[in-house]
Design an enzyme around this catalytic site. Structure first.
Site, PDB file in Angstrom:
ATOM      1  N   ASN A   9       1.027  -1.084  -0.042  1.00 23.54           N
ATOM      2  CA  ASN A   9      -0.127   0.039   0.224  1.00 23.54           C
ATOM      3  C   ASN A   9       0.784   1.368  -0.090  1.00 23.54           C
ATOM      4  O   ASN A   9       1.468   1.461   1.092  1.00 23.54           O
ATOM      5  CB  ASN A   9      -1.014  -0.007   1.327  1.00 23.54           C
ATOM      6  N   LYS A  11       0.088   4.210  -0.370  1.00 22.13           N
ATOM      7  CA  LYS A  11      -0.307   5.485   0.193  1.00 22.13           C
ATOM      8  C   LYS A  11      -0.380   6.680  -0.635  1.00 22.13           C
ATOM      9  O   LYS A  11      -0.345   6.681  -1.763  1.00 22.13           O
ATOM     10  CB  LYS A  11      -0.052   5.824   1.712  1.00 22.13           C
ATOM     11  N   HIS A  94      -9.356   1.134   5.054  1.00 19.55           N
ATOM     12  CA  HIS A  94      -8.060   1.315   5.618  1.00 19.55           C
ATOM     13  C   HIS A  94      -8.247   2.424   6.844  1.00 19.55           C
ATOM     14  O   HIS A  94      -9.164   3.221   6.829  1.00 19.55           O
ATOM     15  CB  HIS A  94      -6.934   1.895   4.732  1.00 19.55           C
ATOM     16  N   GLU A  96      -6.525   4.629   7.938  1.00 23.49           N
ATOM     17  CA  GLU A  96      -6.264   6.387   7.448  1.00 23.49           C
ATOM     18  C   GLU A  96      -7.786   6.645   6.865  1.00 23.49           C
ATOM     19  O   GLU A  96      -7.666   7.894   7.131  1.00 23.49           O
ATOM     20  CB  GLU A  96      -5.183   6.458   6.780  1.00 23.49           C
ATOM     21  N   GLU A 166      -5.326  -4.778  10.644  1.00 28.46           N
ATOM     22  CA  GLU A 166      -4.187  -3.941  10.927  1.00 28.46           C
ATOM     23  C   GLU A 166      -4.639  -3.207  12.119  1.00 28.46           C
ATOM     24  O   GLU A 166      -5.342  -2.192  12.299  1.00 28.46           O
ATOM     25  CB  GLU A 166      -4.170  -2.936   9.620  1.00 28.46           C
ATOM     26  N   GLY A 172       2.775   2.150  10.830  1.00 29.94           N
ATOM     27  CA  GLY A 172       3.538   3.310  10.489  1.00 29.94           C
ATOM     28  C   GLY A 172       4.420   3.520  11.805  1.00 29.94           C
ATOM     29  O   GLY A 172       4.971   4.720  11.843  1.00 29.94           O
ATOM     30  N   SER A 212       3.561  -2.124  10.133  1.00 25.27           N
ATOM     31  CA  SER A 212       5.159  -2.270  10.386  1.00 25.27           C
ATOM     32  C   SER A 212       5.638  -3.710  10.223  1.00 25.27           C
ATOM     33  O   SER A 212       6.736  -4.130  10.663  1.00 25.27           O
ATOM     34  CB  SER A 212       5.642  -1.720  11.948  1.00 25.27           C
TER      35      SER A 212
END
Ligand code: PGA
Length: 249
Positions: A9, A11, A94, A96, A166, A172, A212
């Protein structure tokens, strides 16, 4: 059927020339793999990416889509538009998107329906926040995210759904869920699917871990029986790291 999958991904990273450079490196390094490999560049680079990867075994996928077929939704992109440039898989849900763009379970259920109606496969993401984990609420949160967005579907829809657990606190941050934490949650997810549907759905769905994942930890995480691969953010931006993760299978 359950498959090993590694999806990158990207992003909001990589302009057109960076995209071409990275894809060329990935294409060379992923001639033979033991996993399905996917990369998700930003929307404007999907079409060039599809062309660059035409004769490779790497699939180009989208990071998001709108639920409507077309219309007055400035800045949005529909399932049919994705299909028209050769995209057959989309990431939905996701964290985010949930956190920064207010995507709710209800909205995601509509996106899920639109993708499936158009024959687009889904990587459906979900995961608890740090406060949920500290309060030992992770299973309740994950179950409700899955139920609210997916449990209106027939069992057969799961042939076109990949799940991605996730934990938000691991995305991240450099902090990875331990292989045991990932395994426990993936097992719980399969049990949840078995309770709602049947053991066939539970056993056949691929469940990816994301948060991560790096070359140094991929092998141990992927070796867990209920972990079928990874959704990779930061480490998917470097061809060598991404390739090392793919090769963890
Ligand atoms: P990360 O991101 O690998 O950089 O933690 C994972 C993701 O957001 O899918």
């Amino acid at each position: 059927m359950r498959k090993n999958i590694v999806a990158g991904n990207w992003k909001m990273n990589n302009d057109l020339s960076q995209t071409e450079t990275l894809l060329t490196a990935i294409k060379q390094q992923t001639q033979t793999t033991n996993a399905e490999v996917m990369v998700a560049p930003t929307f404007v680079n999907l079409y060039p990416a599809v062309n660059t990867l035409k004769e490779s075994n790497v699939e180009v996928i989208a990071q998001n889509m709108h639920f409507a077929a077309n219309g007055a939704y400035t800045g949005e992109i529909s399932a049919t538009m994705l299909k028209s440039v050769g995209i057959e898989t989309v990431i939905l849900g996701h964290s985010e998107r949930r956190a920064y763009f207010n995507e709710t379970d209800e909205l995601l259920a509509k996106k899920v329906d639109a993708a499936l109606e158009n024959g687009i496969r889904i990587i459906f993401c979900f995961g608890e926040e740090l406060a949920d984990r500290k309060a030992n609420n992770q299973e309740t949160i994950v179950k409700s995210q899955i139920a609210n967005a997916l449990f209106h579907l027939e069992a057969s829809a799961f042939n076109n759904i990949i799940l991605a657990y996730e934990p938000v606190w691991a995305i991240g941050t450099g902090e990875t869920a331990s292989p045991e934490q990932a395994q426990d949650m993936h097992q719980f997810i399969r049990q949840t699917l078995e309770d709602k549907y049947n053991s066939e759905v539970a056993n056949n769905v691929s469940i990816l871990y994301g948060g991560s994942v790096k070359p140094a930890n991929a092998k141990e995480i992927f070796s867990k029986p209920d972990v079928d691969g990874g959704l990779i953010g930061g480490a998917s931006l470097k061809a060598d790291d991404f390739f090392a993760i793919v090769n963890a299978f």
